[in-house]
Design a protein around this motif. Structure first.
Motif, PDB file in Angstrom:
ATOM      1  N   LEU A  84       1.094  -0.904  -0.018  1.00 15.18           N
ATOM      2  CA  LEU A  84       0.174   0.429   0.116  1.00 15.18           C
ATOM      3  C   LEU A  84       0.657   1.368   0.048  1.00 15.18           C
ATOM      4  CD1 LEU A  84      -3.227  -1.179   2.645  1.00 15.18           C
ATOM      5  CD2 LEU A  84      -3.002  -0.522  -0.072  1.00 15.18           C
ATOM      6  N   ILE A  85       2.416   1.441   0.367  1.00 13.34           N
ATOM      7  CA  ILE A  85       2.882   2.203   0.895  1.00 13.34           C
ATOM      8  C   ILE A  85       2.897   2.525  -1.267  1.00 13.34           C
ATOM      9  CG2 ILE A  85       5.198   1.239  -0.301  1.00 13.34           C
ATOM     10  CD1 ILE A  85       4.935   3.889   2.254  1.00 13.34           C
ATOM     11  N   ILE A  86       2.918   1.913  -1.968  1.00 13.27           N
ATOM     12  CA  ILE A  86       2.756   2.484  -3.401  1.00 13.27           C
ATOM     13  C   ILE A  86       2.197   3.529  -3.364  1.00 13.27           C
ATOM     14  CG2 ILE A  86       3.289   2.366  -5.749  1.00 13.27           C
ATOM     15  CD1 ILE A  86       4.894   0.346  -5.253  1.00 13.27           C
ATOM     16  N   PRO A  87       0.296   3.372  -3.194  1.00 12.24           N
ATOM     17  CA  PRO A  87      -0.070   4.662  -3.530  1.00 12.24           C
ATOM     18  C   PRO A  87      -0.361   5.195  -2.694  1.00 12.24           C
ATOM     19  CG  PRO A  87      -1.169   2.660  -3.228  1.00 12.24           C
ATOM     20  CD  PRO A  87      -0.196   2.260  -3.424  1.00 12.24           C
ATOM     21  N   LEU A  88      -0.157   5.360  -1.089  1.00  3.58           N
ATOM     22  CA  LEU A  88       0.488   5.658  -0.288  1.00  3.58           C
ATOM     23  C   LEU A  88       1.547   7.001  -0.832  1.00  3.58           C
ATOM     24  CD1 LEU A  88      -0.351   7.489   1.725  1.00  3.58           C
ATOM     25  CD2 LEU A  88       0.708   5.867   3.765  1.00  3.58           C
ATOM     26  N   GLY A  89       2.516   7.034  -1.261  1.00  6.59           N
ATOM     27  CA  GLY A  89       3.617   6.813  -1.589  1.00  6.59           C
ATOM     28  C   GLY A  89       3.375   7.935  -2.515  1.00  6.59           C
ATOM     29  N   ARG A  90       2.340   7.395  -3.615  1.00  2.19           N
ATOM     30  CA  ARG A  90       2.008   8.598  -4.593  1.00  2.19           C
ATOM     31  C   ARG A  90       1.347   9.982  -4.415  1.00  2.19           C
ATOM     32  NH1 ARG A  90      -1.005   4.365  -7.986  1.00  2.19           N
ATOM     33  NH2 ARG A  90       1.161   3.228  -8.357  1.00  2.19           N
ATOM     34  N   ALA A 111      13.950  33.635   0.332  1.00  4.10           N
ATOM     35  CA  ALA A 111      15.312  33.202  -0.786  1.00  4.10           C
ATOM     36  C   ALA A 111      15.841  31.872  -1.288  1.00  4.10           C
ATOM     37  CB  ALA A 111      15.924  34.592  -0.808  1.00  4.10           C
ATOM     38  N   SER A 112      15.721  31.744   0.759  1.00  6.12           N
ATOM     39  CA  SER A 112      17.415  30.621   1.066  1.00  6.12           C
ATOM     40  C   SER A 112      16.706  29.735   0.897  1.00  6.12           C
ATOM     41  CB  SER A 112      17.515  31.102   2.133  1.00  6.12           C
ATOM     42  OG  SER A 112      16.333  31.002   3.254  1.00  6.12           O
ATOM     43  N   PHE A 113      15.579  29.308   1.097  1.00  4.52           N
ATOM     44  CA  PHE A 113      14.781  28.197   0.294  1.00  4.52           C
ATOM     45  C   PHE A 113      15.291  27.594  -0.733  1.00  4.52           C
ATOM     46  CE2 PHE A 113      11.126  24.701   0.654  1.00  4.52           C
ATOM     47  CZ  PHE A 113      11.267  24.782   1.708  1.00  4.52           C
ATOM     48  N   ARG A 114      15.544  26.326  -0.846  1.00  3.57           N
ATOM     49  CA  ARG A 114      16.307  24.999  -1.575  1.00  3.57           C
ATOM     50  C   ARG A 114      15.070  24.181  -2.261  1.00  3.57           C
ATOM     51  NH1 ARG A 114      22.106  25.319  -0.269  1.00  3.57           N
ATOM     52  NH2 ARG A 114      22.415  23.347  -2.258  1.00  3.57           N
ATOM     53  N   GLN A 115      15.316  23.538  -0.621  1.00  3.07           N
ATOM     54  CA  GLN A 115      14.788  22.403  -1.357  1.00  3.07           C
ATOM     55  C   GLN A 115      13.274  21.790  -0.413  1.00  3.07           C
ATOM     56  OE1 GLN A 115      17.845  21.701   0.341  1.00  3.07           O
ATOM     57  NE2 GLN A 115      17.040  21.113   2.125  1.00  3.07           N
ATOM     58  N   LEU A 116      12.312  21.233  -0.901  1.00  6.05           N
ATOM     59  CA  LEU A 116      11.723  20.249   0.047  1.00  6.05           C
ATOM     60  C   LEU A 116      11.697  18.542   0.094  1.00  6.05           C
ATOM     61  CD1 LEU A 116       8.543  20.505   1.680  1.00  6.05           C
ATOM     62  CD2 LEU A 116       7.597  19.814  -0.100  1.00  6.05           C
ATOM     63  N   ALA A 117      12.208  18.269   1.150  1.00  6.43           N
ATOM     64  CA  ALA A 117      12.879  16.887   0.622  1.00  6.43           C
ATOM     65  C   ALA A 117      11.651  15.636   1.558  1.00  6.43           C
ATOM     66  CB  ALA A 117      13.795  16.957   2.109  1.00  6.43           C
ATOM     67  N   VAL A 118      11.265  15.142   0.630  1.00  7.99           N
ATOM     68  CA  VAL A 118      10.310  13.646   0.604  1.00  7.99           C
ATOM     69  C   VAL A 118      10.975  12.389   1.240  1.00  7.99           C
ATOM     70  CG1 VAL A 118       8.210  12.181  -0.668  1.00  7.99           C
ATOM     71  CG2 VAL A 118       8.791  14.942  -1.140  1.00  7.99           C
ATOM     72  N   ASN A 119      10.344  11.879   1.675  1.00  4.02           N
ATOM     73  CA  ASN A 119      10.811  10.402   2.022  1.00  4.02           C
ATOM     74  C   ASN A 119       9.988   9.406   1.579  1.00  4.02           C
ATOM     75  OD1 ASN A 119      12.555  10.750   5.116  1.00  4.02           O
ATOM     76  ND2 ASN A 119      10.505  11.467   5.603  1.00  4.02           N
ATOM     77  N   ILE A 123      10.712   0.775  -1.488  1.00  4.24           N
ATOM     78  CA  ILE A 123       9.228  -0.777  -2.454  1.00  4.24           C
ATOM     79  C   ILE A 123       9.290   0.395  -3.364  1.00  4.24           C
ATOM     80  CG2 ILE A 123       7.357  -1.721  -2.254  1.00  4.24           C
ATOM     81  CD1 ILE A 123       7.764  -3.041   0.373  1.00  4.24           C
ATOM     82  N   GLN A 124       8.760   2.158  -2.934  1.00  3.83           N
ATOM     83  CA  GLN A 124       8.296   3.163  -3.484  1.00  3.83           C
ATOM     84  C   GLN A 124       9.167   3.078  -4.860  1.00  3.83           C
ATOM     85  OE1 GLN A 124       7.288   6.752  -1.590  1.00  3.83           O
ATOM     86  NE2 GLN A 124       5.913   7.724  -3.884  1.00  3.83           N
ATOM     87  N   PHE A 125      10.213   3.176  -4.273  1.00  6.25           N
ATOM     88  CA  PHE A 125      11.515   2.950  -5.460  1.00  6.25           C
ATOM     89  C   PHE A 125      11.672   2.100  -6.391  1.00  6.25           C
ATOM     90  CE2 PHE A 125      15.998   4.616  -6.797  1.00  6.25           C
ATOM     91  CZ  PHE A 125      15.697   6.062  -6.713  1.00  6.25           C
ATOM     92  N   ARG A 126      11.432   1.232  -6.275  1.00  2.44           N
ATOM     93  CA  ARG A 126      11.342   0.334  -6.826  1.00  2.44           C
ATOM     94  C   ARG A 126      10.421   0.234  -7.706  1.00  2.44           C
ATOM     95  NH1 ARG A 126      11.668  -4.160  -3.244  1.00  2.44           N
ATOM     96  NH2 ARG A 126      13.319  -3.107  -1.815  1.00  2.44           N
ATOM     97  N   ASP A 127       9.062   1.217  -7.772  1.00  6.94           N
ATOM     98  CA  ASP A 127       8.339   0.650  -8.614  1.00  6.94           C
ATOM     99  C   ASP A 127       8.576   1.231  -9.796  1.00  6.94           C
ATOM    100  OD1 ASP A 127       5.730   1.428  -9.666  1.00  6.94           O
ATOM    101  OD2 ASP A 127       5.142   3.260  -8.633  1.00  6.94           O
ATOM    102  N   PRO A 128       8.207   0.666 -10.888  1.00  6.80           N
ATOM    103  CA  PRO A 128       8.292   0.577 -12.742  1.00  6.80           C
ATOM    104  C   PRO A 128       7.932   2.359 -12.751  1.00  6.80           C
ATOM    105  CG  PRO A 128       7.863  -1.430 -12.350  1.00  6.80           C
ATOM    106  CD  PRO A 128       7.144  -0.978 -11.172  1.00  6.80           C
ATOM    107  N   GLN A 129       6.977   2.929 -12.158  1.00  3.40           N
ATOM    108  CA  GLN A 129       5.931   3.395 -12.912  1.00  3.40           C
ATOM    109  C   GLN A 129       6.804   5.203 -11.640  1.00  3.40           C
ATOM    110  OE1 GLN A 129       1.635   4.032 -12.744  1.00  3.40           O
ATOM    111  NE2 GLN A 129       2.187   0.959 -13.363  1.00  3.40           N
ATOM    112  N   PHE A 130       8.120   4.801 -11.187  1.00  6.76           N
ATOM    113  CA  PHE A 130       7.947   6.074 -10.254  1.00  6.76           C
ATOM    114  C   PHE A 130       8.650   7.308 -11.278  1.00  6.76           C
ATOM    115  CE2 PHE A 130      11.782   8.241  -7.670  1.00  6.76           C
ATOM    116  CZ  PHE A 130      10.269   8.497  -6.510  1.00  6.76           C
TER     117      PHE A 130
END
Ligand code: C2E
Ligand code: MG
Ligand code: MG
Ligand code: MG
Length: 282
Positions: A84-90, A111-119, A123-130
């Motif tokens: 379920l991490i795949i739909p949740l992560g999406r 102006a100092s703000f550079r990035q939004l970090a997402v965990n 398994i989500q990273f492995r998803d072919p549609q990532f």
């Protein structure tokens, strides 16, 4: 029934095997339903640079199961076990991009703000549609890839995982940033640090806790910071809870911080208010 029992329904650490199994099934059921109903929300924890300006933020997912908060460690692990991490992560990625676009349009980011970090879970990273999802979201929310930092852990590319490594390469080529989360707690050799196009090491909170009031040196922290610098990586400390910890880190050339000393994770509105306050009283 799990709904009425709330947190106690997930007594995952009891000795009673039958109870454990039942609790787990309840958790999976509730989680499945929560994903359908989008019963999650996101909070944002500011990250600060050495000048005390906001350099970014980490997105953290929250779930109140019928009013009862379930710890992310618990529901993320359960979501990973059931895919379920795949739909949740999406959903988390999409909402993150949506918030980022909104903040930029509102002018709430300094102006100092550079990035939004997402965990990102392995398994989500492995998803072919990532990758196509990332591309879609950048397009949909008009974001340059540099705005997105993906927090991965060693597990993501452990073993002979060429697929993950190639994916990191390609996304990095695109301009996406990678932070290595919970650094120092894994078991793999450090050789990947030279091979992967990472941007940032995130020193695990467990090391920061070791900075105590007696001002004893913490060699491991000093080594991690130096290692990061030697490899050309940024270094951020997570779980900074005291001024003393911050001062120690700064004195040892760690220039980015995240933790309760600065701010707990905040909802959308409180996050923008915090950024405004930071700017008005530097
Ligand atoms: P993490 O990515 O290492 O997140 C840092 C955790 O430390 C967060 O806990 C945060 O609230 C907490 N924290 C931050 N500053 C302090 C501090 O000064 N003191 C203390 N004691 N804690 C601090 P949280 O939100 O409970 O998340 C726990 C873990 O759950 C995260 O660890 C991450 O692995 C996972 N997680 C949370 N949200 C997401 C998500 O959206 N996606 C995925 N895949 N995993 C998530
Ligand atoms: Mg993280
Ligand atoms: Mg971490
Ligand atoms: Mg952690």
């Amino acid at each position: 029934h799990a709904k009425s029992l709330g947190r106690s329904a997930y007594s995952l650490y009891t000795d009673n095997m039958q109870q454990q199994t039942q609790d787990k099934l309840n958790l999976f059921n509730d989680l499945h339903q929560a994903i359908e109903e989008e019963a999650f929300y996101l909070v944002f924890q500011p990250q600060l640079n050495s000048r005390g300006e906001a350099s970014g933020a980490e997105v953290l997912c929250r779930w109140n199961n019928n009013g009862v908060p379930v710890a992310p460690d618990v529901f993320i692990a359960a979501a990973e076990e059931t895919n379920l991490i795949i739909p949740l992560g999406r959903w988390i990625l999409r909402q993150s991009c949506r918030h980022l676009q909104h903040w930029r349009q509102q002018g709430c980011l300094p102006a100092s703000f550079r990035q939004l970090a997402v965990n990102i879970s392995p398994i989500q990273f492995r998803d072919p549609q990532f990758e196509s999802l990332i591309n879609e979201l950048l397009e949909e929310y008009s974001l340059e890839p540099q705005w997105l930092e993906l927090e991965i852990t060693e597990n993501t590319f452990l073993g002979n995982n060429d697929e993950a490594r190639n994916k990191i390469e390609r996304l990095s080529q695109l301009g996406i940033r990678f932070a290595l989360d919970d650094f120092g707690t894994g078991y793999s050799s450090l050789s990947y640090l030279q091979q992967l196009p990472l941007h940032k090491l995130k020193i695990d909170r467990s090391f920061i806790t070791d900075i105590d009031k007696t001002d004893q040196p913490v060699p491991i922290i000093e080594s991690i910071i130096q290692l990061g610098h030697n490899l050309g990586l940024d270094v951020i400390a997570e779980g900074v809870e005291t001024e003393q910890q911050r001062d120690y880190l700064l004195a040892h050339q760690c220039y980015e911080f995240q933790g309760y000393w600065f701010s707990k994770p905040l909802n959308d509105e409180a996050f923008c208010r915090y950024l405004a306050e930071l700017q008005s009283c530097p």
